[in-house]
Design a protein around this motif. Structure first.
Motif, PDB file in Angstrom:
ATOM      1  N   GLU A  90       0.834  -1.205   0.000  1.00 37.82           N
ATOM      2  CA  GLU A  90       0.000   0.000   0.000  1.00 37.82           C
ATOM      3  C   GLU A  90       0.869   1.255   0.000  1.00 37.82           C
ATOM      4  OE1 GLU A  90      -3.240  -2.416   2.721  1.00 37.82           O
ATOM      5  OE2 GLU A  90      -2.186  -0.672   3.553  1.00 37.82           O
ATOM      6  N   LYS A  91       1.877   1.280   0.865  1.00 40.67           N
ATOM      7  CA  LYS A  91       2.760   2.457   0.929  1.00 40.67           C
ATOM      8  C   LYS A  91       3.589   2.599  -0.346  1.00 40.67           C
ATOM      9  CE  LYS A  91       4.546   1.337   4.979  1.00 40.67           C
ATOM     10  NZ  LYS A  91       5.384   1.400   6.200  1.00 40.67           N
ATOM     11  N   LYS A  92       4.001   1.460  -0.883  1.00 40.23           N
ATOM     12  CA  LYS A  92       4.846   1.496  -2.073  1.00 40.23           C
ATOM     13  C   LYS A  92       4.128   2.129  -3.259  1.00 40.23           C
ATOM     14  CE  LYS A  92       7.565  -1.470  -5.161  1.00 40.23           C
ATOM     15  NZ  LYS A  92       7.978  -2.860  -5.474  1.00 40.23           N
ATOM     16  N   VAL A  93       2.877   1.726  -3.509  1.00 43.47           N
ATOM     17  CA  VAL A  93       2.157   2.250  -4.674  1.00 43.47           C
ATOM     18  C   VAL A  93       1.743   3.706  -4.452  1.00 43.47           C
ATOM     19  CG1 VAL A  93       1.334  -0.033  -5.369  1.00 43.47           C
ATOM     20  CG2 VAL A  93      -0.107   1.377  -3.888  1.00 43.47           C
ATOM     21  N   ALA A  94       1.460   4.081  -3.190  1.00 45.21           N
ATOM     22  CA  ALA A  94       0.971   5.433  -2.927  1.00 45.21           C
ATOM     23  C   ALA A  94       2.068   6.480  -3.026  1.00 45.21           C
ATOM     24  CB  ALA A  94       0.319   5.487  -1.543  1.00 45.21           C
ATOM     25  N   PHE A  95       3.333   6.076  -2.769  1.00 41.70           N
ATOM     26  CA  PHE A  95       4.419   7.054  -2.760  1.00 41.70           C
ATOM     27  C   PHE A  95       5.520   6.720  -3.768  1.00 41.70           C
ATOM     28  CE2 PHE A  95       2.500   7.192   1.485  1.00 41.70           C
ATOM     29  CZ  PHE A  95       2.191   8.537   1.572  1.00 41.70           C
ATOM     30  N   ALA A  96       5.164   5.944  -4.773  1.00 41.82           N
ATOM     31  CA  ALA A  96       6.159   5.559  -5.783  1.00 41.82           C
ATOM     32  C   ALA A  96       6.547   6.771  -6.632  1.00 41.82           C
ATOM     33  CB  ALA A  96       5.594   4.451  -6.668  1.00 41.82           C
ATOM     34  N   THR A  97       7.851   6.978  -6.769  1.00 44.86           N
ATOM     35  CA  THR A  97       8.323   8.047  -7.656  1.00 44.86           C
ATOM     36  C   THR A  97       8.500   7.531  -9.088  1.00 44.86           C
ATOM     37  OG1 THR A  97      10.585   7.514  -6.967  1.00 44.86           O
ATOM     38  CG2 THR A  97       9.475   9.322  -5.816  1.00 44.86           C
ATOM     39  N   SER A  98       8.662   6.221  -9.226  1.00 42.31           N
ATOM     40  CA  SER A  98       8.707   5.587 -10.544  1.00 42.31           C
ATOM     41  C   SER A  98       7.743   4.404 -10.534  1.00 42.31           C
ATOM     42  CB  SER A  98      10.131   5.105 -10.870  1.00 42.31           C
ATOM     43  OG  SER A  98      11.050   6.179 -10.877  1.00 42.31           O
ATOM     44  N   PRO A  99       6.454   4.665 -10.643  1.00 40.19           N
ATOM     45  CA  PRO A  99       5.453   3.599 -10.503  1.00 40.19           C
ATOM     46  C   PRO A  99       5.588   2.545 -11.597  1.00 40.19           C
ATOM     47  CG  PRO A  99       4.439   5.786 -10.415  1.00 40.19           C
ATOM     48  CD  PRO A  99       5.831   5.974 -10.893  1.00 40.19           C
ATOM     49  N   ALA A 100       5.163   1.334 -11.280  1.00 34.39           N
ATOM     50  CA  ALA A 100       5.133   0.262 -12.272  1.00 34.39           C
ATOM     51  C   ALA A 100       4.104   0.593 -13.339  1.00 34.39           C
ATOM     52  CB  ALA A 100       4.793  -1.066 -11.589  1.00 34.39           C
ATOM     53  N   THR A 101       4.300   0.038 -14.508  1.00 35.63           N
ATOM     54  CA  THR A 101       3.380   0.270 -15.623  1.00 35.63           C
ATOM     55  C   THR A 101       1.971  -0.166 -15.232  1.00 35.63           C
ATOM     56  OG1 THR A 101       5.162  -0.120 -17.203  1.00 35.63           O
ATOM     57  CG2 THR A 101       2.903  -0.233 -18.037  1.00 35.63           C
ATOM     58  N   GLY A 102       1.025   0.736 -15.425  1.00 35.82           N
ATOM     59  CA  GLY A 102      -0.362   0.453 -15.068  1.00 35.82           C
ATOM     60  C   GLY A 102      -0.724   0.911 -13.677  1.00 35.82           C
ATOM     61  N   GLU A 103       0.301   1.254 -12.866  1.00 33.40           N
ATOM     62  CA  GLU A 103       0.042   1.684 -11.493  1.00 33.40           C
ATOM     63  C   GLU A 103       0.349   3.168 -11.297  1.00 33.40           C
ATOM     64  OE1 GLU A 103       2.232  -0.802  -8.827  1.00 33.40           O
ATOM     65  OE2 GLU A 103       1.120  -2.623  -9.346  1.00 33.40           O
ATOM     66  N   GLU A 104       0.537   3.887 -12.385  1.00 31.07           N
ATOM     67  CA  GLU A 104       0.918   5.296 -12.285  1.00 31.07           C
ATOM     68  C   GLU A 104      -0.123   6.117 -11.516  1.00 31.07           C
ATOM     69  OE1 GLU A 104       2.745   3.647 -16.075  1.00 31.07           O
ATOM     70  OE2 GLU A 104       0.772   3.589 -15.105  1.00 31.07           O
ATOM     71  N   HIS A 105      -1.404   5.816 -11.739  1.00 29.01           N
ATOM     72  CA  HIS A 105      -2.468   6.612 -11.129  1.00 29.01           C
ATOM     73  C   HIS A 105      -2.518   6.463  -9.607  1.00 29.01           C
ATOM     74  CE1 HIS A 105      -4.223   2.584 -11.385  1.00 29.01           C
ATOM     75  NE2 HIS A 105      -5.045   2.957 -10.426  1.00 29.01           N
ATOM     76  N   MET A 106      -1.877   5.428  -9.068  1.00 24.78           N
ATOM     77  CA  MET A 106      -1.945   5.162  -7.624  1.00 24.78           C
ATOM     78  C   MET A 106      -1.050   6.084  -6.811  1.00 24.78           C
ATOM     79  SD  MET A 106      -2.146   1.082  -7.115  1.00 24.78           S
ATOM     80  CE  MET A 106      -2.633  -0.056  -8.402  1.00 24.78           C
ATOM     81  N   SER A 107      -0.058   6.704  -7.428  1.00 18.73           N
ATOM     82  CA  SER A 107       0.954   7.452  -6.683  1.00 18.73           C
ATOM     83  C   SER A 107       0.590   8.930  -6.545  1.00 18.73           C
ATOM     84  CB  SER A 107       2.311   7.335  -7.379  1.00 18.73           C
ATOM     85  OG  SER A 107       3.269   8.126  -6.711  1.00 18.73           O
TER      86      SER A 107
END
Length: 398
Positions: free
Chosen positions: A245-262
């Motif tokens: 949960e923390k990883k996706v919410a504060f990712a500076t380089s989100p995984a493909t498809g997860e960009e909107h989560m950060s």
């Protein structure tokens, strides 16, 4: 002439191995009656002036012998009764356990062991964990309702956002961006929000983003007590979910498809407010929020950044170190090490949703040979209104 001491003969049958529980109960009753009789005789002799001390001492010795025999038989009886009760409960299944908490622990342990050994889950375990899935439909690896709910709502290692963001567990979830409506769209006072809804619509649709949590389980833990096994696995799973949960919410380089989560996404980005230092940037970000969001705003930042602010503001004054973050920043602070730039806003518009389906499986770490309990889950994090947030940054120096 002295009377002979009253000695009760030792009946070796009382201590014979292989006695039934019924026989032990009979022996306890027999010894109990004899003990009661001797105690009565002793009480009479004690008040009889004609009774000799030898007679009283003989009765005292008989009483002591009988009490010792009674305790030996009782110990055998209690041990055999406990053993038979355990066997009865084992044969009858988990439903025979009376304590509701212990029943759930045993059911969870059975789920873990069944997963690790590739065995099907018994109907008793499913019922104890609130799983009504029909095994014939292929849902055998689904994580039952009780386990799933506790993993999401009783974390061992907490994600601080769980206290301020919205968390749900629904399949194909769709929700409105704003919780109420009027008959006129002009009720939205914040022009940024009005523009955002006009551009992106007034509904949020949650997706399904798959991830796995691996829990290594040693043979010792697997074959140990149910309580320790359940605590070990659940603590690891809860930590894994919180970390994701923390990883996706504060990712500076989100995984493909997860960009909107950060919060730090670059596409459709949240507004950045800059100032000469983080303290002023945070204050400016709070002021920049519309009043509808500012009222419930919080500051999510690293503890290191907060301590730097305190050190700068205190300037040698120790009293400021004792102040609450809300007194210093103007809004409550939540500390998350992953928040490299402070995020300011109303976090009720940060919404995590887990799909109802969670799968359990097993794997093996070929490098170490350790067996792994595997949880597969689907998560989505939607920032329902980016206008409810601001990113506070230090302005680059010219």
């Amino acid at each position: 002439m002295k009377k002979k001491k009253m000695l009760v003969p030792l009946n070796l049958q009382y201590f014979a191995e292989g006695q039934t529980l019924f026989e032990l109960k009979q022996n306890m009753a027999t010894i109990g009656q004899q003990l009661q009789k001797v105690e009565g005789e002793l009480a009479q002799k004690a008040v009889d002036p004609n009774a000799t001390m030898d007679e009283i001492q003989a009765l005292q010795q008989s009483k002591a012998d009988l009490k010792m025999r009674f305790e030996v038989i009782k110990e055998q009886h209690d041990a055999l009764e406990a053993e038979q009760k355990a066997k009865f409960q084992q044969n009858k299944g988990i439903q025979a356990i009376e304590d509701p908490k212990q029943k759930v622990i045993e059911a969870k342990a059975e789920l873990i062991r069944a997963t690790m050994t590739g065995k099907p889950l018994s109907e008793d375990v499913r019922q104890a964990l609130g799983d009504n899935t029909n095994p014939a439909t292929g849902g055998e690896k689904l994580l039952p309702k009780t386990v799933t709910t506790e993993l999401l709502h009783e974390p061992f290692v907490k994600n601080p956002l769980r206290d301020i963001s919205t968390f749900t567990q629904e399949t194909n979830l769709e929700i409105p961006k704003i919780a109420f409506q009027l008959d006129d769209d002009s009720f939205i006072g914040d022009t940024e929000t009005a523009k955002e809804i006009a551009a992106t619509g007034d509904t949020v649709v949650f997706g399904r983003h798959k991830f796995k949590v691996f829990v290594p389980i040693s043979e010792t833990v697997l074959n140990g007590t149910s309580t320790n096994l359940v605590q070990t696995v659940e603590a690891a799973l809860e930590s894994g979910l919180a970390a994701k949960e923390k990883k996706v919410a504060f990712a500076t380089s989100p995984a493909t498809g997860e960009e909107h989560m950060s919060f730090y996404r670059t596409q459709d980005a949240i507004k950045v407010v800059q100032a000469e230092n983080k303290y002023k940037a945070i204050k400016a970000a709070i002021a920049d929020l519309h009043e509808d969001f500012r009222e419930n705003a919080k500051v999510v930042m690293t503890y290191a950044d907060y301590m730097d602010i305190i050190e700068t503001l205190a300037n040698g004054n120790a009293t400021l170190y004792q102040a609450q973050p809300e007194q210093v920043l103007g809004k409550p602070a939540v500390f998350v090490d992953a928040a490299i730039d402070p995020v300011v806003g109303d976090f009720t518009y940060s919404h995590f949703n887990y799909d109802l389906t969670m799968l359990r499986d097993r794997d093996k770490d070929v490098k170490t040979g350790i067996e792994l309990f595997v949880l597969t889950a689907w998560l989505d994090h939607q920032i329902k209104l980016k206008s409810a947030f601001r990113i506070a940054k230090v302005a680059p120096q010219a």
